[in-house]
Design a protein around this motif. Structure first.
Motif, PDB file in Angstrom:
ATOM      1  N   VAL A 160       0.872  -1.175   0.000  1.00 47.96           N
ATOM      2  CA  VAL A 160       0.000   0.000   0.000  1.00 47.96           C
ATOM      3  C   VAL A 160       0.910   1.227   0.000  1.00 47.96           C
ATOM      4  O   VAL A 160       1.853   1.318   0.787  1.00 47.96           O
ATOM      5  CB  VAL A 160      -0.926  -0.001   1.237  1.00 47.96           C
ATOM      6  N   ARG A 161       0.616   2.161  -0.867  1.00 49.62           N
ATOM      7  CA  ARG A 161       1.446   3.357  -1.074  1.00 49.62           C
ATOM      8  C   ARG A 161       0.701   4.623  -0.662  1.00 49.62           C
ATOM      9  O   ARG A 161      -0.544   4.644  -0.648  1.00 49.62           O
ATOM     10  CB  ARG A 161       1.823   3.488  -2.555  1.00 49.62           C
ATOM     11  N   ASN A 200      -6.891  -1.547  -3.596  1.00 53.34           N
ATOM     12  CA  ASN A 200      -6.627  -0.126  -3.801  1.00 53.34           C
ATOM     13  C   ASN A 200      -7.572   0.416  -4.874  1.00 53.34           C
ATOM     14  O   ASN A 200      -8.446  -0.300  -5.367  1.00 53.34           O
ATOM     15  CB  ASN A 200      -5.148   0.125  -4.122  1.00 53.34           C
ATOM     16  N   GLN A 201      -7.384   1.676  -5.224  1.00 51.73           N
ATOM     17  CA  GLN A 201      -8.274   2.357  -6.171  1.00 51.73           C
ATOM     18  C   GLN A 201      -8.259   1.727  -7.557  1.00 51.73           C
ATOM     19  O   GLN A 201      -9.190   1.915  -8.338  1.00 51.73           O
ATOM     20  CB  GLN A 201      -7.917   3.850  -6.263  1.00 51.73           C
ATOM     21  N   ASP A 241      -2.945   5.816  -1.962  1.00 48.11           N
ATOM     22  CA  ASP A 241      -3.884   4.723  -2.245  1.00 48.11           C
ATOM     23  C   ASP A 241      -5.179   4.929  -1.465  1.00 48.11           C
ATOM     24  O   ASP A 241      -5.173   5.412  -0.337  1.00 48.11           O
ATOM     25  CB  ASP A 241      -3.288   3.367  -1.848  1.00 48.11           C
ATOM     26  N   CYS A 263      -4.417  -5.700  -2.016  1.00 49.37           N
ATOM     27  CA  CYS A 263      -3.279  -5.355  -1.160  1.00 49.37           C
ATOM     28  C   CYS A 263      -3.238  -6.217   0.098  1.00 49.37           C
ATOM     29  O   CYS A 263      -2.182  -6.394   0.697  1.00 49.37           O
ATOM     30  CB  CYS A 263      -3.343  -3.879  -0.762  1.00 49.37           C
TER      31      CYS A 263
END
Length: 153
Positions: free
Chosen positions: A97-98, A132-133, A101, A138
């Protein structure tokens, strides 16, 4: 159950295959850094520059942060009477996860088992995917949760 539980789901309300989708939650840089500094202080979670030279090639949220956010989204989207009371879980993190996100959780009821010794409850096996989007998974988890039955009329 108490009146506050009137709009909650009981064992009898669930069906194998039923699914629930949460709202979205943004994983900001600030949230990632704050969580990691307290609970998972590793450079790839706490230092964007150091993270560039790590396995992750950039800042990544702790898997435990993702799990905590997933729990919040589960509580909001799977309204079980008496709450989400875990009895064990398997968890994996197939994708980092960044910052930026947006996470959303889809939960599916995989199994329902009535208790033979405790007629007021049962167990549900819930499979949750935190995406995520872009729809990339994730976090994946399979959890056993206690589910209360309705009180007899």
């Amino acid at each position: 159950m108490a009146a506050v539980e009137q709009n909650k789901l009981f064992f009898e309300d669930l069906a194998v295959g039923a699914s629930f989708v949460s709202e979205s939650y943004e994983m900001t840089t600030e949230r990632i850094l704050q969580f990691a500094s307290e609970f998972d202080p590793q450079p790839f979670h706490t230092d964007a520059e150091a993270a560039q030279a790590s396995f992750f090639n950039g800042l990544a949220a702790s898997g435990w942060h993702t799990a905590a956010v997933t729990m919040r989204l589960l509580v909001e989207s799977v309204p079980l009477a008496g709450g989400l009371i875990g009895a064990g879980s398997e968890i994996s993190w197939p994708r980092a996860v960044r910052p930026g996100d947006w996470l959303r959780v889809r939960t599916t009821v995989k199994e329902l088992v009535t208790s033979k010794s405790r007629p007021e409850r049962g167990m549900a096996v819930l499979e949750s995917e935190t995406c995520n989007q872009d729809g990339a998974v994730c976090q994946r988890s399979v959890a056993r949760v206690l589910v209360f039955r309705r009180e007899p009329s």
